[in-house]
Design an enzyme around this catalytic site. Structure first.
Site, PDB file in Angstrom:
ATOM      1  CG  ASP A 135      -1.854   3.486 -22.229  1.00  0.00           C
ATOM      2  OD1 ASP A 135      -1.465   3.955 -23.313  1.00  0.00           O
ATOM      3  OD2 ASP A 135      -2.591   2.482 -22.171  1.00  0.00           O
ATOM      4  CD  GLU A 180      -6.670   1.569 -26.775  1.00  0.00           C
ATOM      5  OE1 GLU A 180      -6.980   2.241 -25.778  1.00  0.00           O
ATOM      6  OE2 GLU A 180      -5.709   1.889 -27.504  1.00  0.00           O
TER       7      GLU A 180
END
Ligand code: BGC
Ligand code: BGC
Length: 616
Positions: A310, A502
């Site tokens: 990521d 997020e």
């Protein structure tokens, strides 16, 4: 017939072998490198032999049109074709609910809404439509589906999960993958899925996130670029960055029973890419977790595709030692690194690791073989560019119709006292709430920008517009703040969470704001029957105000096609959705523990016509 594309056609196999034999160490490492487009200068792709480039959330060209997306991506692909070995570049984007960075694309409901549909056929068609719009812009890779199983809805990524149970998540993830593939992986409109975030990203414990130092509020480069400024301070006070990227403190049996099954299902469906989670498992960051990546994913589950890190996730393994972080992540089994800012720093760190013997050449070859194999499986060597005629599909009427169908199926009716719904097609209707006329709020995060925004950020229809279209403009009276005179038989109030993505969406408490509650109070006084429609990325605690509402609809984050909400409210189509998340009763019940109390549980949802008796 196995859909898994391996073993490759013999000619592809030979091609991969031949390339590997010709590649220098520098070229191999280049294939393993994925910077973000804003950090790539003209010439870098060929010079560094980059294997991939991505757009992060909001990594858009200017102007943000499908055509300029295509030009941006094609230019990079052409550069790769002109490099010494001409290995095609694969461009990646977060098309997580449609091609959501692109103004004018069709935006589908976020996964939490699709979970409520329980409809794999629908999700398969969404995958196909998304693939066409993505391929139209020259892109052949999307960082989706998230197969997260959010166990604590204080998590800001709850809406990215289809549901809290693997039985809900796996079939929908497989359906999306099948849709992204289409006829075959080497079809020129197939789009490579990235199954994410491996593993147990939805199992982290509140208070374990280390992304932001809560005392100093110092931020890393990513958050600095995102320019959260004042709002970061405010949101951190409300619980931002407490659970996202945190530590999953579950035992191995739970990890295997709850969080692993969707990966197995995705691999069986032919998934050739998996993204690693920022989170840790008992203190060990997944980005450096050799047991989980190499032994479990590649070994036990037999995953033959490639593993991507990521965004700057590798850097977090040893925050003070980048070189060590790179070595540990590659040795743990990461094959491609989403750098994202400084490709040359990554390349130098990995080359050093290899030259010092800390990363074996075999490991590098294995990583590159996996990447090239996926590229070959996608047919990129034969057809490195997509067909420009696909641009007609971006935001097409057919795709918007499909999105509207998905919206209709995703709505969950949780209370319907006095048979308030469906709305009568005669008589006057009061509509209140700013969110009734806010396409940005309908879409939520990961829409045009990373965090999403308010208003007409991209073309679509609002819920208000949909109600006006259904009932006629002059019968629908709108007051954003519910002020004004006159009492109506029915009012539809739309309230929404602020858009977020997020950890910025982590919250200590989940409730309606005082401003929203006051607006609802005013609305209550102006109608005989009050219908509340909630736009949110997760359940909010509504136990007390619910008593004063006649009907209550969870509409999740439906995307650009708000008319779908109106069609069901007006009875053109029935309510069908069922919860894929438990709905907590109080703030103490937000984490899904055995003792948590719920107002409604997974599987619940009324059909229109069923009246009233929802006990609170
Ligand atoms: C996001 C990217 C985004 C960036 C903002 C990252 O963490 O995932 O998609 O563009 O932050 O700077
Ligand atoms: C997110 C991923 C995303 C990536 C690229 C990260 O911050 O965690 O889900 O795919 O950025 O935008």
């Amino acid at each position: 017939m196995s859909l898994f594309p391996l073993p490759l056609r013999p000619e592809d196999q030979r091609l991969v072998d031949r390339l590997l034999a010709q590649m220098t160490l520098q070229e191999k490492i280049g294939q393993m490198t994925q910077p973000e487009k804003n950090s790539v200068r003209p010439g870098d792709v060929a010079r560094l032999g980059l294997g991939s480039v991505l757009s992060g959330g909001g990594g858009n060209p200017d102007p943000n049109t499908p055509q300029s997306w295509r030009e941006m991506v094609s230019a990079l692909c052409e550069e790769a074709q002109g490099s010494r070995l001409g290995i095609p570049l694969i461009y990646g984007v977060d098309a997580v609910h449609g091609h959501n960075n692109v103004v004018g694309a069709t935006i589908f409901p976020h996964n939490i809404g699709l979970g409520a549909t329980r409809n794999p056929d629908l999700v398969r068609r969404i995958g196909r439509a998304t693939a066409l719009e993505v391929a139209a812009t020259g892109v052949r890779w999307t960082f989706a589906p998230a197969v997260s199983l959010p166990q604590d809805i204080r998590w800001g990524r709850s809406y990215e999960g289809y549901g809290q149970d693997p039985e809900v998540v796996s079939p929908l993830a497989v359906a999306l993958i099948e849709g992204l593939r289409g006829e075959a992986w080497n079809d020129p409109t197939s789009v490579l899925p990235s199954v994410k975030h491996f593993v147990a990203d939805g199992g982290t414990a509140y208070g374990t996130s280390q992304r932001v130092d809560h005392a100093t509020l110092e931020v890393d480069r990513t958050l600095a670029i995102a320019q959260m400024g004042e709002s970061l301070v405010e949101l951190v006070d409300q619980g931002a960055w407490q659970i996202d990227q945190g530590d999953s403190l579950i035992d191995e049996a739970t990890l295997r029973a709850v969080h692993l099954p969707p990966y197995q299902a995705a691999i069986e469906a032919g998934a050739l890419n998996v993204m690693v989670s920022y989170s840790a498992w008992h203190g060990i960051k997944l980005h450096g977790h050799r047991f989980l990546i190499t032994d479990v994913l590649k070994g036990e589950l037999g995953f033959e595709g490639f593993v991507v890190s990521d965004w700057a996730g590798v850097d977090q393994i040893h925050p003070d030692d980048y070189g060590r972080s790179v070595i540990d992540s590659i040795n743990a089994g990461v094959d491609m690194v989403m750098v994202p800012f400084d490709a040359e720093r990554f390349i130098a760190a990995l080359r050093d690791g290899v030259e010092r013997g800390e990363v074996s050449v075999q490991r590098i070859d294995d990583a590159v073989r996996r990447i090239l194999t996926a590229k070959a499986a996608l047919g990129l060597f034969e057809q490195p560019q997509t067909d420009p005629a696909l641009l007609n599909t971006v935001g097409s009427e057919a795709h918007r119709d499909l999105a509207r169908e998905a919206v209709r199926e995703s709505l969950v009716l949780l209370k319907n006292g006095n048979g308030t719904l469906p709305l009568s097609r005669t008589g006057e209707l009061l509509v209140v709430g700013e969110a009734a006329d806010d396409i940005g709020a309908q879409c939520g995060g990961w829409t045009i920008t990373w965090m999403g925004g308010h208003g007409a950020t991209t073309p679509g229809t609002s819920i208000l517009g949909g109600l006006q279209a259904e009932l006629g403009q002059d019968r629908v009276h709108y007051s954003a703040d519910a002020s004004g005179e006159g009492v109506f038989p029915v009012a539809v109030a739309v309230v929404a969470e602020e858009p977020y993505a997020e950890g910025m969406g982590d919250r200590a408490e989940l409730c309606l704001s005082p401003k929203q509650l006051q607006m609802l109070e005013r609305a209550r006084k102006r109608c005989d029957h009050l219908v509340v429609v909630l736009l949110s990325g997760r359940p909010l605690i509504v136990t007390e105000p619910l008593v004063g509402w006649d009907a209550f609809v969870a509409a999740w984050l439906p995307g650009t096609e708000g008319r779908g909400v109106a069609e069901v409210l007006c009875g053109r189509h029935p309510f069908k959705g069922r919860l894929s998340f438990d709905w907590p009763r109080s703030q103490g019940d937000l984490a899904r523990t055995p003792n948590a109390q719920h107002l409604w549980t997974v599987g619940e949802g009324l059909n229109t016509g069923v009246s009233g008796a929802v006990s609170v």
